[in-house]
Design a protein around this motif. Structure first.
Motif, PDB file in Angstrom:
ATOM      1  N   VAL A  51       0.845  -1.199   0.000  1.00  0.00           N
ATOM      2  CA  VAL A  51       0.000   0.000   0.000  1.00  0.00           C
ATOM      3  C   VAL A  51       0.880   1.249   0.000  1.00  0.00           C
ATOM      4  O   VAL A  51       0.625   2.209  -0.745  1.00  0.00           O
ATOM      5  CB  VAL A  51      -0.951   0.004   1.209  1.00  0.00           C
ATOM      6  CG1 VAL A  51      -1.663   1.337   1.324  1.00  0.00           C
ATOM      7  CG2 VAL A  51      -1.967  -1.121   1.091  1.00  0.00           C
ATOM      8  N   ASN A  52       1.934   1.233   0.819  1.00  0.00           N
ATOM      9  CA  ASN A  52       2.837   2.392   0.868  1.00  0.00           C
ATOM     10  C   ASN A  52       3.513   2.630  -0.475  1.00  0.00           C
ATOM     11  O   ASN A  52       3.653   3.777  -0.917  1.00  0.00           O
ATOM     12  CB  ASN A  52       3.890   2.196   1.961  1.00  0.00           C
ATOM     13  CG  ASN A  52       3.339   2.417   3.347  1.00  0.00           C
ATOM     14  OD1 ASN A  52       2.278   3.024   3.502  1.00  0.00           O
ATOM     15  ND2 ASN A  52       4.042   1.927   4.357  1.00  0.00           N
ATOM     16  N   GLU A  53       3.940   1.546  -1.143  1.00  0.00           N
ATOM     17  CA  GLU A  53       4.590   1.713  -2.440  1.00  0.00           C
ATOM     18  C   GLU A  53       3.615   2.299  -3.454  1.00  0.00           C
ATOM     19  O   GLU A  53       3.973   3.181  -4.248  1.00  0.00           O
ATOM     20  CB  GLU A  53       5.136   0.374  -2.944  1.00  0.00           C
ATOM     21  CG  GLU A  53       5.921   0.509  -4.248  1.00  0.00           C
ATOM     22  CD  GLU A  53       6.576  -0.798  -4.663  1.00  0.00           C
ATOM     23  OE1 GLU A  53       7.814  -0.867  -4.664  1.00  0.00           O
ATOM     24  OE2 GLU A  53       5.828  -1.759  -4.984  1.00  0.00           O
ATOM     25  N   CYS A  54       2.378   1.826  -3.418  1.00  0.00           N
ATOM     26  CA  CYS A  54       1.368   2.338  -4.340  1.00  0.00           C
ATOM     27  C   CYS A  54       1.058   3.810  -4.075  1.00  0.00           C
ATOM     28  O   CYS A  54       1.129   4.642  -4.986  1.00  0.00           O
ATOM     29  CB  CYS A  54       0.093   1.502  -4.223  1.00  0.00           C
ATOM     30  SG  CYS A  54      -1.266   2.074  -5.260  1.00  0.00           S
ATOM     31  N   THR A  55       0.746   4.141  -2.829  1.00  0.00           N
ATOM     32  CA  THR A  55       0.305   5.511  -2.526  1.00  0.00           C
ATOM     33  C   THR A  55       1.440   6.520  -2.684  1.00  0.00           C
ATOM     34  O   THR A  55       1.195   7.670  -3.051  1.00  0.00           O
ATOM     35  CB  THR A  55      -0.277   5.591  -1.107  1.00  0.00           C
ATOM     36  OG1 THR A  55       0.681   5.080  -0.166  1.00  0.00           O
ATOM     37  CG2 THR A  55      -1.551   4.771  -1.001  1.00  0.00           C
ATOM     38  N   SER A  56       2.678   6.103  -2.452  1.00  0.00           N
ATOM     39  CA  SER A  56       3.799   7.035  -2.604  1.00  0.00           C
ATOM     40  C   SER A  56       4.101   7.339  -4.068  1.00  0.00           C
ATOM     41  O   SER A  56       4.857   8.269  -4.366  1.00  0.00           O
ATOM     42  CB  SER A  56       5.051   6.482  -1.915  1.00  0.00           C
ATOM     43  OG  SER A  56       5.502   5.304  -2.556  1.00  0.00           O
ATOM     44  N   ASN A  57       3.503   6.567  -4.979  1.00  0.00           N
ATOM     45  CA  ASN A  57       3.722   6.779  -6.412  1.00  0.00           C
ATOM     46  C   ASN A  57       2.480   7.299  -7.130  1.00  0.00           C
ATOM     47  O   ASN A  57       2.469   7.371  -8.370  1.00  0.00           O
ATOM     48  CB  ASN A  57       4.178   5.474  -7.075  1.00  0.00           C
ATOM     49  CG  ASN A  57       5.636   5.156  -6.808  1.00  0.00           C
ATOM     50  OD1 ASN A  57       6.535   5.743  -7.401  1.00  0.00           O
ATOM     51  ND2 ASN A  57       5.873   4.221  -5.895  1.00  0.00           N
ATOM     52  N   LEU A  58       1.445   7.679  -6.384  1.00  0.00           N
ATOM     53  CA  LEU A  58       0.195   8.107  -7.017  1.00  0.00           C
ATOM     54  C   LEU A  58       0.391   9.282  -7.971  1.00  0.00           C
ATOM     55  O   LEU A  58      -0.336   9.410  -8.971  1.00  0.00           O
ATOM     56  CB  LEU A  58      -0.845   8.462  -5.954  1.00  0.00           C
ATOM     57  CG  LEU A  58      -1.578   7.288  -5.299  1.00  0.00           C
ATOM     58  CD1 LEU A  58      -2.483   7.777  -4.178  1.00  0.00           C
ATOM     59  CD2 LEU A  58      -2.385   6.491  -6.321  1.00  0.00           C
TER      60      LEU A  58
END
Length: 200
Positions: free
Chosen positions: A40-47
């Protein structure tokens, strides 16, 4: 590849039977919580890198309104999910002779009001997509937040699959399906198990 290398929460016999009988399967509690949180962190940090999704040859269409980011080796955490799907593909090849050779995948973000209308991922065998998978990676989801996967199975029966956290929905890529309108931001990884080489 032995099934024991896959997450222990996966009921392999049930998954294979569901795919055989219905053309789709659902897996809950897919990964340990620590890994889900990292993902989730990897996804949201790349939004901020997500772009408007297209359907064919880069053409943006009004049948979908989500935003995506293709996954490559630079996204280390998501790559572990892709590796799991590659391992699972070997089982599918053994049982169903699908000839899967590769996995292509992207993060997907459906903001409130966004959807994907009825379509097939591999209409009339026009591409190498054999099995479609959607992994829901938001950490919380309420049933009234929408964003369900509405799917017609191989027996022409319709199903509404809720985007519950840490769940994978997988189905034959030639099946008709849609993503119903989301009322909250819905995050996922969409991946296709392909019989040809994916070109990102």
């Amino acid at each position: 590849m032995e099934a024991t290398t896959l997450p222990k929460s996966w009921n392999i016999d049930q998954i294979l039977d569901d795919l055989d009988q219905h053309g789709f399967a659902v897996i809950d509690d897919v990964y340990p919580h620590d890994y889900v949180h990292q993902l989730v962190n990897e996804c949201t940090s790349n939004l901020n890198r997500f772009r408007e999704a297209a359907i064919q040859n880069g053409v943006v269409s009004n049948i979908r309104s989500d935003h995506i980011l293709w996954i490559n080796e630079n996204l280390d955490i998501a790559q572990r999910h892709i590796d799991t799907l590659k391992q699972f593909s070997q089982l599918l090849n053994r049982y169903f002779y699908l000839g899967i050779k590769d996995v292509e995948a992207h993060f997907a973000c459906y903001n409130a009001g966004e959807f994907y209308a009825l379509h097939r991922d591999n209409p009339q065998n026009k591409n190498g997509r054999m099995i479609s998978t959607v992994y829901y990676l938001h950490e919380q989801w309420q049933d009234d937040w929408g964003g369900e996967l509405h799917l017609q199975d191989k027996n022409n029966l319709w199903h509404t699959l809720k985007p519950r956290p840490n769940r994978i929905a997988m189905f034959q890529s030639d099946l008709l399906h849609e993503v119903l309108e989301a009322k909250q931001q819905r995050l996922s990884i969409t991946a296709w198990l392909r019989s040809d080489q994916a070109i990102l």
